[in-house]
Structures are given as structure tokens and as C-alpha cells.
Design a protein around this motif. Structure first.
Motif, PDB file in Angstrom:
ATOM      1  N   UNK B 169       0.829  -1.202   0.000  1.00 27.80           N
ATOM      2  CA  UNK B 169       0.000   0.000   0.000  1.00 27.80           C
ATOM      3  C   UNK B 169       0.867   1.256   0.000  1.00 27.80           C
ATOM      4  N   UNK B 170       1.951   1.251   0.789  1.00 27.81           N
ATOM      5  CA  UNK B 170       2.808   2.441   0.807  1.00 27.81           C
ATOM      6  C   UNK B 170       3.435   2.697  -0.543  1.00 27.81           C
ATOM      7  N   UNK B 171       3.791   1.616  -1.251  1.00 31.38           N
ATOM      8  CA  UNK B 171       4.350   1.805  -2.589  1.00 31.38           C
ATOM      9  C   UNK B 171       3.303   2.431  -3.504  1.00 31.38           C
ATOM     10  N   UNK B 172       2.105   1.875  -3.428  1.00 26.19           N
ATOM     11  CA  UNK B 172       1.059   2.347  -4.329  1.00 26.19           C
ATOM     12  C   UNK B 172       0.617   3.763  -4.000  1.00 26.19           C
ATOM     13  N   UNK B 173       0.792   4.149  -2.737  1.00 24.60           N
ATOM     14  CA  UNK B 173       0.428   5.515  -2.362  1.00 24.60           C
ATOM     15  C   UNK B 173       1.237   6.544  -3.143  1.00 24.60           C
ATOM     16  N   UNK B 174       2.467   6.161  -3.558  1.00 16.30           N
ATOM     17  CA  UNK B 174       3.281   7.113  -4.311  1.00 16.30           C
ATOM     18  C   UNK B 174       2.673   7.354  -5.691  1.00 16.30           C
ATOM     19  N   UNK B 176      -1.039   7.126  -6.578  1.00 14.75           N
ATOM     20  CA  UNK B 176      -2.276   7.901  -6.564  1.00 14.75           C
ATOM     21  C   UNK B 176      -3.129   7.434  -5.399  1.00 14.75           C
ATOM     22  N   UNK B 177      -3.460   8.351  -4.492  1.00 13.09           N
ATOM     23  CA  UNK B 177      -4.164   7.913  -3.284  1.00 13.09           C
ATOM     24  C   UNK B 177      -5.606   7.513  -3.559  1.00 13.09           C
ATOM     25  N   UNK B 178      -6.202   8.053  -4.587  1.00 16.01           N
ATOM     26  CA  UNK B 178      -7.586   7.657  -4.878  1.00 16.01           C
ATOM     27  C   UNK B 178      -7.647   6.210  -5.320  1.00 16.01           C
ATOM     28  N   UNK B 179      -6.647   5.841  -6.123  1.00 16.30           N
ATOM     29  CA  UNK B 179      -6.558   4.447  -6.569  1.00 16.30           C
ATOM     30  C   UNK B 179      -6.505   3.527  -5.357  1.00 16.30           C
ATOM     31  N   UNK B 180      -5.677   3.938  -4.410  1.00 21.47           N
ATOM     32  CA  UNK B 180      -5.530   3.120  -3.194  1.00 21.47           C
ATOM     33  C   UNK B 180      -6.857   2.985  -2.472  1.00 21.47           C
ATOM     34  N   UNK B 181      -7.570   4.063  -2.388  1.00 18.00           N
ATOM     35  CA  UNK B 181      -8.844   4.034  -1.682  1.00 18.00           C
ATOM     36  C   UNK B 181      -9.790   3.035  -2.318  1.00 18.00           C
ATOM     37  N   UNK B 182      -9.919   3.142  -3.649  1.00 15.89           N
ATOM     38  CA  UNK B 182     -10.807   2.201  -4.360  1.00 15.89           C
ATOM     39  C   UNK B 182     -10.366   0.773  -4.098  1.00 15.89           C
TER      40      UNK B 182
END
Lengths: 600, 616
Positions: B169-174, B176-182
């Protein structure tokens, strides 16, 4: 030789599955195909993504590709999930036909095998592929995984061979080496395992004893807790240290495999780096290759592991089929059916001798006995004189070693086995009551609604009807607490009466009773004697007993001693002989005479 | 919704069971826990090794294309991988060893509890089920799904996977945070519905079907056990048994199929969501890369991270099923262990305090005062107001018809059950107030279902108690076992049974019975109870035993149960039970004079010998 068995057994199972459980085959095929493809989905998705970026594919083309890719992904993963679930379900279902065959064979098999150490162990191992054990599931799962990993291997080989033959050879070599090491370790550990088996057996014996319910009485009474807890100590210590040896072997293997894998990784990556920088290898290809290399390793490991698992479970499968293939000698000797109308119930032993297979001691020596139809005889003698053996021979649980037994003037070997069984009804000393209803225990089949009236009559004849009717569910009452809290356990004597009802219900011309009053109270025993004539009507009855009081209900008495008939005749005749019988009689009756005299 | 909450609650409670287990393990083997945690951290971290270095390599390929730098990355990556393998190999070895020791210890606890819990609880169906589950977890070497090794391994991987999720998740946060939320929402939804489906499936296999499983085991036993073999052949029960088997299994299949269908549906929905989302990301990466917002290397990293994330998620879902099962089994284990340790605390007197003086021990009196008893689940009372008094050193016979209550009197006397009302007194002390361990020092018994152990003859009689060899020899002589023992290959050191080797001997029924009687006699308790002690013996053998038993039980208080009236021969008092009540009491002569039930029973047996005399 052993390999042949693995393959042969596998196809035999497949045949049974194809016969009984076609959905299983279907689910397995789908599972194998979808599972084989599964790991490659991501490999290829990444490849095409990177390629599309590197080659600057148009957006429309990419969208079309994406839709196709997602659909294929959905299809493969969907099929994998569904087929996996159903395959597991059907694998469990598969145990039904296996268990049915096993039980049928167990009953068909010659009785003497049931007392044979070797056969018992074979049966025990064979039962591992049945219900409540996981070996069949493991076996089928291993077979599937072998197919899956094999297909995966082929795919990775194709990919790597097309890349660079050297890389392919390196990865192949390493994979093979890894598995050679595994194999060598398994062999080493097998030797350790053999040493563990007897220790484990002792340990398990203790565990079983300490958790056995009926033995629990003795444990409490004699304060055996500490005794048992200590007894296992030695076993546990040895077991754990041997286990440690096993783990050490595995650890060494892991170390060597780690080094080899390191070399492989280095080799592959160095080449890949070289190829990208100096030979213009696409980055997309770079990812495919190293992913395929690790997939090849993984598939090889899975393949080897599951071949080992299959081979292990094959041992049980082997025992299972070997057991199923056992032929019955007793059943193959004759085929006459019993003529229902003309039966007389006349039994004759002619020069019968018998020794248990594998033993040297002659149990019965030249027995000559003739029982006329409708006659009742009592067989008496000390423990070990041969009484029960005589009856077992009559019941064709064993065949005579020499001489012959005739029923209705025909050698019993010439009758079809099952037909002959119809002639006899027996109550054994160690009779069994089944965990089903009273009625079912009597008539031994499920459709007994029409027979209830008849069974009630029999119950009444045995003075059990009142007791049965007083129960909550009457004759439908389950005679065991195993599956149902509302079931009951009857007393020893009451159960013996149920067993007697069972024998009478069968309505066979010959009835054999082996110590049937052992656990009956004096009054119940007296009732049995009193009603005996009425109960067995015109049947031929053979009665084995320790209590000479049974002589009142027999026409003839047969005294066995060391396997020979030493005296035969009616009570009066034998008393006049002044021999063994008279001695035994006086011993038993003396007590009653003394006490009666005292009380007068 | 309520169901989801309930299910999550269940999940947490099972999670709690595993944590309790870890705490228990920590007390026994603290080193193991440390290694366990290190293993989890290592497993959580290792995937990031490849992710990092692949990224670095790809960046290098795109930008500078330096061979030496690339080689450095390769060596570092492979080196770290190797180190990981080395460390985990060491840790695994430690773990396996420790687990075997732990299993042995926990199994020992189960054995101990089983041997000390109140007897009536032992026979309880629920207890049997719990004990079986407890044993399955701790039985030596892997025998089933629920082995401790598997539980520990899966729990460890579960935690590692959870930690990895954070990393991913921390990698993916770099990105786009909206993507992470979905992604987070989809994953949460997926885990919840899979959880519910797992729980349902688990319930069906392990709770609903346990009953069927036991029945199947029973049917299989009937079909293959030697004990049933004669009946099965004579009454030709092959088809009957097969039909019953098929019937039970069809019921199982029906119940399970429903759940499987439900589970499959849920899994497919969950899967479809994830793949569609994945497809969207696929397109998203392409767009970002085409617009040069992210590099090729970053695309690879993100793609691999998403894949790893999904793999970890799936692994967690799968673990849930096993976790349910583990939790359930561990719960059974805990409940069983708790049940066992209740008894010890309920005593007003201390465990080892002597209750009686030395000479009182050899002269025990027994009394039943208005005892009423009904078996749990039964409709009628088995004992109704039973009262009797046994003077010290006297010999009593209990006679009566089948089902009259004789064995029940013994079971109450043995403290296997408690009277519903009334009291039982030993030397004037209520037996309920005597701690069991002490109580059993005063009482000895020979049961109908005794067992001969697969150890030496001497051990079968004396167990581990220090005994006087002459005393033992005397008992053997008195029971007419001397000749038999001298004929055995190793005398008293002969092993009774062939389970562990060929050199053992299988004793006959009569010989075994004598061993059981010797056991009781050697114990030298003040009270001795014999329940049908000559059932397996021939008339001559029985006669001998009763001749000697009188001498052997001299001075002791003895109670006999037998159908053969010869046991009343030397009894001081005879108790006649009928339908749970004492109807007559007295010695032989006085009972005969009463002309009642006893008279009837006695003369009925004697009658036959009389009749036969008349025939002569």
C-alpha cells in the motif's frame, strides 16, 4: 516394478471414478487446464504492457487488447475457482464407492484372514484411503498437481529454449540437481523413519490407553496417572531426538539447495543484464525470462514433491487394491443352492480333524457326530477343548483340514456359500448389538414396517415385549448412545434376549447358541430353558455351555476333551458311564445340594 | 449485516484462541516465539527485495546502461535472497523441533486431564468430541489437517501477508491515493464476503457433519472389525451395511453441496471485482507511461506490487478458513482442559491427608443411606431409596435380575456417578467428602471390561508400585496361576501381548481374568468389589477361584456381583435387588426361609440339577 504399480493403480482409480463419479473427472480436467495456465497470466500481461509502451502501440489497439486480456483472465481464474471447489467436493464423494467396495470385500473374504496378522495390517493400511482419513484426497490432489506442474514445465521450457539454450540448460540443470538432493534426503530420512516407527507405536499405545474411557476406571482405581505419564518419557525423548536427525538432514539439503539456487539466479541475471545492455534484448522480454526461470524452478519442485506424495500414498492404494483382489477360497468351492422345501436339518461330521492355519496344534481329532433333524445337543468341555471350533467349522468360517461335514447328506463345501448361510442362525458369546433400533437389530434390514407384528410376537415369546413397549419410542428405540442422546443402553441380559430374537426371526432350520445365558440372571436363564423347546420348535439346535443345567433341554450331550469326543449320549446314559460328565455334574450340583440340605 | 458482524466476531474469537495458544507456548518455549516473530518479519520483507532491485535495474537499463552497476545490483539482490533462505532454513529447523516438544507437552496435559477428570464427565459425548479434536492438534507426527505445525505455519504466513499489505500500500500511495482508496474498499468487501462464506462452509464440515462423520466411522468399523465378522457373514449383512453407508453419505453431500454452491458464487464475485479493477489499473498504467508521467521501471514495479498485493490478499482469504478450523479445535482443547481441572478445587479436605487410622483402613464399613439415582437422560430411576449397611470384614453378594441396579450400586460406590439424593458412607465418612485419589486407596475392584496391558505380567499386576515379591508370588499361587506362569517363556517378565513384538504372548480369557483379580488383590485395600469375576472361567476354574477367594479376602470387606449363586456360598449377607429396590436382605439360610425372590432364584437354578437327578 514399483513404478508400474503407481501407474496401474492410478488408472484403476480413474476407472472407478469414471464409472461412479463422472463430474469429478470433468472438474479435474478443467482444474488442471486452468491451473496450468494461471501463473502465466501475469507473466504475459506484464510482457505485453511493457511491449506496448516500448513500441508505442495506439490507444485503441491497447484497449481492445486489455478487454481481451481481462476476459481471458476472468475466464481462467473463474474456472479455476469453480473447478477447484467442486473437485474437492467430489474427491470426498469418491470415498463412497471406495468404502463400499472395501466393506463388501471385507465381508466376502474368508474368515480366517480376519485373524491373520498380515491381512489385518494390510486392511488397516488400506483403510487409510477411506472415510475420515485424508489419503485419498491427498493422492488425487497429488496426481492433479503432477499433471499441472508438468504442463507448466513444458510451457516454461518452450519459452526458455526460444530465448537462449544456455539459460535453459542452466535452469534445467539446477532444477534437476535440487530434486536429486531432495530425493537423497528423503532416502536418508526414510531410514530414520523406520527407526521411529516402533517408538511411535509404543508412544501411541500409551496415548490410547490414557484416553480410553473404559480403561479410565482402572486408571483412577489404581492411581495410574503418574505411571503412564512417566512411561511415555523414554519414548518421547527418543522420538524427539530421532526427529531432530530428520530435521538436520533436511537442513543440510536446504543449505546445498540454497547455494545452487544462488548460482542459478546469478547466472540467469548476469546473462539477462548482458543481453539487455549489449544485445538489445527488450525490457519486456527481460521480465518474461526471469519470471519464467523462477516458474520453472517452482514447477519442477511441485512436480517432484507431488511425485513423492503420490508414491507415498500409492503404498496405501496398493494395499487397498491388493486387499480388494483377495479371492475367497471358501466361496469358490461350490454352487448348489439349498432346497427350501426338502430341508431336513440333518447334520453329520465324518472323521473331521482341524488345525488352525499356521498352527501345529491339532484342535479337533477325528470327530464323528451325527445330529438328526430337530434334535438338540449340548456340547460341553473345558476351555480350549474345541467346542467353539466345532461350531466355527459348522458355520463354515473355516474349512476342515480333513474329513467332511454334511448337511442334508451333502458336503457343505458343495453349497453356494451364501445359500448355506441361510441355513444357520447363531447367537455367539460375543454377539454384537448394532447402534440402530430394536426392530432393526432383530430383522436386520430397513424395510421392517410390515414385520413389526411378527417381531412383537417374538419379543413376547422372550418376555421382552413389555419392557420394549415401556420405552419412549418402543421398538424404534435406538440401542446406543453413540449418535443420539436419546438412545439407551440395555442391560447385558436384555441385550442377550434381543440377540436371541434375532436368531429366531431368521427362522433357519439350524440354530446354534454359544453360551447364551452367560450374562442372564438365574431367573432369566430359567425362563430361557423353560421356553427353549417352544422357541426352537422343530429346529436342530446346538448348544454350547459351561453350565450343565443346560442338559435338561438337550436330547443328547457331547463331551469334548482335547479335541476328541470322549462321551456322547443322553444325560441318563452319561451318568451311568461314571466318567468325565458325571464328575463335572457332581462338581456343579454339589453346591446346590449342600445348600438345600443346610436349609432344610 | 448482522451475519457479517457475527462472523467477524467469531473470527476475532478464533484469532484470540490462537493468541492464547501462542501465550501458552511462550511459557513453555520462549525461544520459539522470538524465532517465530523474526520469521514473520523476514517473510514480510523479502518480496520487497526483488521489487526494489528490479526497479533499480530497469532504471539503469533505460538511463545509463552501465554493466558494472547492473552487476552490483544483481549481486546484492541475489545475495540478500540467499541470506533470507539461509536464515529461514535455520529458523524452520528450530521451529520444527520446538513444535514437536510443544506437541508432546500439550498432549501430556490432555492425557493428564483425561486421567483425572470425574468419570461421568469422561463418558459425555461432548467431552469425547472435544478430546478428539484436542488430540488431533497435538498427536505426534502429522496425521491430519489440524496438526499444530500447519496452524503455526499458516498463522505465521497470515501475519507476514498482512504486513506485506502495508508495504504494498505504501508503494502504491506514491502513485495515486484515490486508486488506493478504491482498492482498499474492494479488498475489504472481498475479505468480508469470503469470510462469511468460509465461516458457513466451515460450520457445515466441522459442526453439522461431525455427527455424520462419527456414524460413518462406526459403519466402517462394523464392516471391517473382527468383532462383527461372524454376524456379518451368518446374517449376510453386506447389502444392509452398504445401503446405510450410501444413505449417510448422500445426506452429507446434500448439505455440503448447498454450501459449496454458495461459496463458489461468492468467490467468483470477489474474483471478478478484483480482476476488473486490475484491468482498469492496466489501462491506467499504460496511459501514465505513454504520457511519460511514470517510467517503464515504475510501471513494472507498480504492476508487480499490485499482483503481489492480490496474491497476498488471496492467501489471507484462504488462511481464514484454516484459521476458523484451528480456532475451533483450539477452543475445544481449551474447553476440555478447563473441564478437567474443575474437580480438584471442590474439596473441603486436603488431598493427601489421612482420613482413617491404620487399623481402620483394614476394617472398612460401608453404608448406603436412602440412595436414589437416575442416569442422565433416563426416564426412570435406577435406584430407589437403597439403604444397607456392610459391617467391616464381611462378605456381601448383590443379586438380582438383569437391570435391577446391581452394576449401578457399584458405579456409585466407585464414585463414577453421584447419587441424586441420599448418601454413601465409608467408615462413617461421606465419600463425597473424600478426595478421589485418597478414596481409591481404600477401594479395589475387578471390572467386567478389564484390560490386559501390553507389558510384562508382573507390571500388569503391580504396575509401578513397589511390592513385596513374596506377596506377589503368594497371590499367583493362590489364584492357581503358578503353573501357567512357569510355562511362560520369561515367567513373570513375559510380555502379555504381541503389539510390540513377536516374543509377547496372548493370554487366554481365563488367564486374563486371573490377572485382573490378582491386580485387585495385590492392592490390598480394605474394600474389594468383584463384578462377575469368573465369567470367563470354566466350572472347575470358577470353583477353584471361589475356594481361594474366601481366604484371599480374609479380613477385607468384599462385595460380589454374580449370576451364579455359588458366589453366595460364603457370604455373610446377601442383598437382593429388584427394580432398584432392596427387597430382601440376609444370609443364605434366612433368605431361603423367607420363601421369596431369593428362594425362587436359588431353587430355579438348583431345580435343573434336581430334575436331572430325577431322570436318572
Amino acid at each position: 516394478m514399483k513404478n508400474n504399480n503407481i501407474v496401474k493403480n492410478y488408472f484403476r482409480i480413474l476407472k472407478i471414478i469414471a464409472h461412479e463419479n463422472k463430474k469429478f473427472l470433468f472438474a479435474s480436467v478443467l482444474l488442471v487446464i486452468s491451473s496450468s495456465a494461471y501463473p502465466f497470466i501475469n507473466i504475459f500481461l506484464l510482457k505485453y504492457l511493457l511491449e506496448a509502451i516500448e513500441r508505442k502501440t495506439s490507444l485503441e489497439d491497447f484497449i481492445i487488447f486489455a478487454i481481451v486480456a481481462v476476459s481471458i483472465n476472468l475466464a481462467i481464474t473463474g474456472i479455476k475457482i469453480i473447478s477447484d471447489r467442486y473437485e474437492k467436493l467430489y474427491a470426498k464423494v469418491q470415498m463412497i464407492p471406495m468404502t463400499r467396495r472395501f466393506i463388501t470385500q471385507s465381508i466376502k473374504m474368508d474368515y480366517q484372514n480376519m485373524e491373520n496378522e498380515q491381512v489385518i495390517q494390510e486392511m488397516n493400511r488400506a483403510s487409510y484411503v477411506l472415510l475420515n482419513k485424508i489419503n485419498l484426497e491427498q493422492y488425487l490432489e497429488a496426481a492433479n498437481l503432477i499433471l499441472i506442474s508438468f504442463i507448466q514445465l513444458i510451457i516454461t521450457i518452450v519459452i526458455l529454449v526460444n530465448t537462449n539454450i544456455l539459460i535453459f540448460m542452466l535452469v534445467l540443470l539446477v532444477s534437476i540437481l535440487n530434486n536429486v538432493i531432495n530425493f537423497a534426503t528423503q532416502k536418508k530420512n526414510y531410514i530414520v523413519h523406520k527407526g521411529i516407527v516402533p517408538i511411535e507405536r509404543r508412544w501411541r499405545y500409551i496415548i490410547d490407553m490414557t484416553t480410553d474411557i473404559s480403561f479410565g476406571k482402572t486408571v483412577r482405581l489404581h492411581s495410574l496417572k503418574d505411571y503412564f505419564l512417566k512411561k511415555g518419557e523414554e519414548n518421547r525423548g527418543e522420538f524427539i531426538s530421532l526427529h531432530g536427525k530428520r530435521l538436520k538432514n533436511i537442513f543440510h539439503a536446504d543449505m546445498i539447495k540454497g547455494i545452487i539456487s544462488l548460482l542459478q539466479e546469478l547466472g540467469v541475471f548476469i546473462w539477462l543484464v548482458y543481453a539487455v545492455i549489449y544485445k538489445g534484448l527488450l525490457i519486456s522480454s527481460f521480465t518474461v525470462i526471469f519470471n519464467s526461470a523462477s516458474q520453472m524452478n517452482a514447477s519442477f519442485v511441485t512436480l517432484a514433491e507431488n511425485i513423492y506424495l503420490l508414491a507415498e500414498n500409492n503404498n496405501y492404494m496398493n494395499d487397498f487394491f491388493h486387499f480388494l483382489d483377495r479371492k475367497s477360497q471358501l466361496r469358490s468351492t461350490g454352487s448348489l443352492s439349498v432346497n427350501e422345501l426338502k430341508q431336513t436339518g440333518c447334520i453329520e461330521f465324518r472323521n473331521v480333524s482341524f488345525t488352525y492355519p499356521g498352527s501345529t496344534r491339532v484342535i479337533l481329532k477325528d470327530i464323528n457326530l451325527k445330529i438328526t433333524p430337530g434334535e438338540s445337543i449340548t456340547v460341553i468341555g473345558e476351555n480350549g477343548a474345541g467346542k467353539t471350533t466345532l461350531v466355527k467349522l459348522l458355520m463354515r468360517l473355516y474349512d476342515v483340514t480333513s474329513g467332511e461335514i454334511l448337511y442334508d447328506n451333502v458336503n457343505i463345501k458343495e453349497y453356494d456359500y451364501d445359500e448355506y448361510m441361510k441355513v444357520l442362525a447363531t447367537i455367539f458369546q460375543d454377539y454384537r448389538i448394532f447402534a440402530f433400533s430394536i426392530y432393526e437389530n432383530i430383522c436386520l434390514h430397513e424395510d421392517y414396517q410390515n414385520d413389526v407384528f411378527h417381531m412383537d410376537e417374538i419379543l413376547e415369546d422372550n418376555n421382552m415385549l413389555q419392557k420394549v413397549k415401556s420405552l419412549k419410542h418402543g421398538g424404534e428405540m435406538i440401542l446406543s448412545k453413540l449418535f443420539d442422546e436419546s438412545g439407551i443402553e440395555l442391560s447385558g441380559g436384555q441385550m442377550q434376549k434381543i440377540a436371541l430374537c434375532r436368531a429366531i426371526y431368521k427362522d433357519a432350520p439350524v440354530i446354534i447358541l454359544d453360551e447364551p445365558t452367560a450374562s442372564l440372571s438365574p431367573l432369566a436363564e430359567a425362563e430361557l430353558y423353560k421356553d427353549f423347546h417352544r422357541l426352537v420348535k422343530n429346529k436342530t439346535a446346538i448348544y454350547i455351555s459351561h453350565r450343565l443345567s443346560s442338559s435338561t433341554i438337550s436330547d443328547k450331550i457331547c463331551v469334548l476333551h482335547n479335541g476328541e469326543i470322549i462321551e456322547y449320549g443322553s444325560h441318563k446314559q452319561l451318568m451311568e458311564l461314571n466318567g468325565e460328565y458325571k464328575k463335572m455334574y457332581e462338581l456343579q450340583s454339589r453346591y446346590y445340594q449342600d445348600q438345600l440340605e443346610e436349609s432344610e | 449485516m448482522k451475519k457479517a458482524v457475527k462472523c467477524i466476531g467469531q473470527w476475532f474469537s478464533y484469532f484470540g484462541e490462537v493468541l492464547t495458544l501462542l501465550k501458552r507456548i511462550g511459557r513453555v518455549e520462549p525461544g520459539y516465539l522470538i524465532g517465530y516473530v523474526i520469521n514473520i518479519i523476514l517473510s514480510a520483507v523479502i518480496p520487497f527485495n526483488s521489487i526494489l532491485f528490479i526497479k533499480l535495474l530497469l532504471d539503469e537499463f533505460v538511463n545509463h546502461r552501465r554493466f558494472d552497476v547492473s552487476l552490483l545490483y544483481v549481486f546484492l539482490m541475489c545475495g540478500i535472497n540467499f541470506l533470507y533462505r539461509f536464515l529461514t532454513a535455520c529458523l524452520n529447523r528450530q521451529e520444527q523441533m520446538a513444535l514437536e516438544r510443544i506437541k508432546a507437552k500439550f498432549l501430556l496435559d490432555v492425557e493428564e486431564v483425561t486421567m483425572t477428570m470425574p468419570y461421568d464427565k469422561l463418558e459425555n459425548a461432548k467431552a469425547i468430541d472435544q478430546r478428539q479434536k484436542a488430540m488431533e492438534v497435538f498427536y505426534p507426527t502429522m496425521t491430519g489437517f489440524m496438526d499444530l505445525h500447519k496452524t503455526m505455519y499458516l498463522f505465521r504466513t497470515l501475519l507476514a501477508n498482512l504486513l506485506q499489505l502495508f508495504g504494498f500500500v505504501s508503494i502504491l500511495l506514491t502513485l495515486n491515493s484515490q486508486v488506493i482508496l478504491i482498492m482498499f474498499v474492494i479488498c475489504l468487501f472481498s475479505i468480508i464476503i469470503e469470510s462469511i462464506a468460509s465461516e458457513k462452509e466451515f460450520k457445515v464440515w466441522n459442526i453439522t457433519l461431525v455427527q455424520y462423520g462419527r456414524k460413518l466411522g462406526y459403519l466402517q468399523d462394523v464392516g471391517t472389525n473382527l468383532a462383527y465378522a461372524k454376524e456379518l457373514r451368518i446374517y449376510q449383512l453386506s447389502n444392509w451395511l452398504s445401503a446405510k453407508l450410501t444413505d449417510v453419505i448422500n445426506k452429507i453431500i446434500k448439505d455440503v453441496s448447498k454450501t459449496v454452491r454458495w461459496f463458489v458464487m461468492v468467490a467468483c464475485i470477489s474474483n471478478a471485482l478484483i480482476i476488473l479493477f486490475n484491468g482498469g489499473l492496466f489501462l491506467y498504467f499504460y496511459l501514465l507511461a505513454s504520457d511519460k508521467i511514470i517510467t517503464l521501471a515504475e510501471v513494472t514495479v507498480y504492476f508487480n506490487t499490485v499482483s503481489s498485493f492480490i496474491v497476498a490478499l488471496l492467501a489471507i482469504s484462504n488462511s481464514l478458513v484454516i484459521l476458523f478450523k484451528s480456532g475451533h479445535y483450539l477452543q475445544s482443547y481449551n474447553e476440555y482442559m478447563n473441564m478437567g481441572t474443575e474437580e480438584e478445587s471442590s474439596f473441603p479436605m486436603e488431598q493427601n491427608k489421612e482420613i482413617f487410622s491404620e487399623d481402620m483402613i483394614q476394617n472398612m464399613s460401608l453404608e448406603f443411606r436412602d440412595v436414589w439415582f437416575r442416569y442422565p437422560g433416563s426416564q426412570e430411576d435406577t435406584l430407589r431409596g437403597v439403604s444397607f449397611n456392610i459391617a467391616p470384614g464381611s462378605k456381601i453378594a448383590i443379586v438380582g435380575d438383569n437391570g435391577a441396579g446391581k452394576t449401578t450400586v457399584i458405579k456409585l460406590l466407585m464414585k463414577f456417578y453421584q447419587p441424586d439424593s441420599g448418601t454413601i458412607l465409608l467408615n462413617g465418612v461421606e465419600i463425597q467428602n473424600i478426595p478421589n485419589k485418597k478414596y481409591y486407596e481404600y477401594i479395589s475392584a475387578v471390572f467386567q471390561d478389564f484390560k490386559v496391558l501390553n507389558y510384562t505380567l508382573k507390571e500388569n499386576i503391580a504396575f509401578d508400585k513397589l511390592c513385596d515379591q513374596t506377596e506377589l508370588d503368594q497371590i499367583i499361587k493362590d489364584l492357581q496361576m503358578g503353573e501357567m506362569v512357569s510355562r511362560l517363556p520369561s515367567g513373570q517378565e513375559t510380555i502379555c501381548g504381541r503389539l510390540f513384538g513377536e516374543e509377547g504372548i496372548e493370554l487366554s480369557g481365563g488367564q486374563a481374568q486371573k490377572v485382573a483379580i490378582a491386580r485387585a488383590l495385590l492392592k490390598n485395600s480394605g474394600v474389594i468389589i468383584l463384578d462377575e469375576p469368573t465369567a470367563m472361567l470354566s466350572p472347575a476354574g470358577e470353583f477353584e477361584i471361589y475356594q481361594n477367594l474366601n481366604d484371599l479376602t480374609m479380613g477385607k470387606t468384599a462385595i460380589f456381583i454374580s449370576h451364579r449363586m455359588s458366589s453366595c456360598r460364603f457370604c455373610d449377607n446377601i442383598i437382593v435387588l429388584e427394580q432398584g429396590k432392596i427387597v430382601e436382605q440376609g444370609d443364605h439360610l434366612s433368605l431361603m426361609k423367607l420363601n421369596g425372590l431369593y428362594f425362587k432364584m436359588f431353587t430355579t437354578q438348583a431345580q435343573f440339577y434336581q430334575d436331572m437327578q430325577n431322570i436318572e
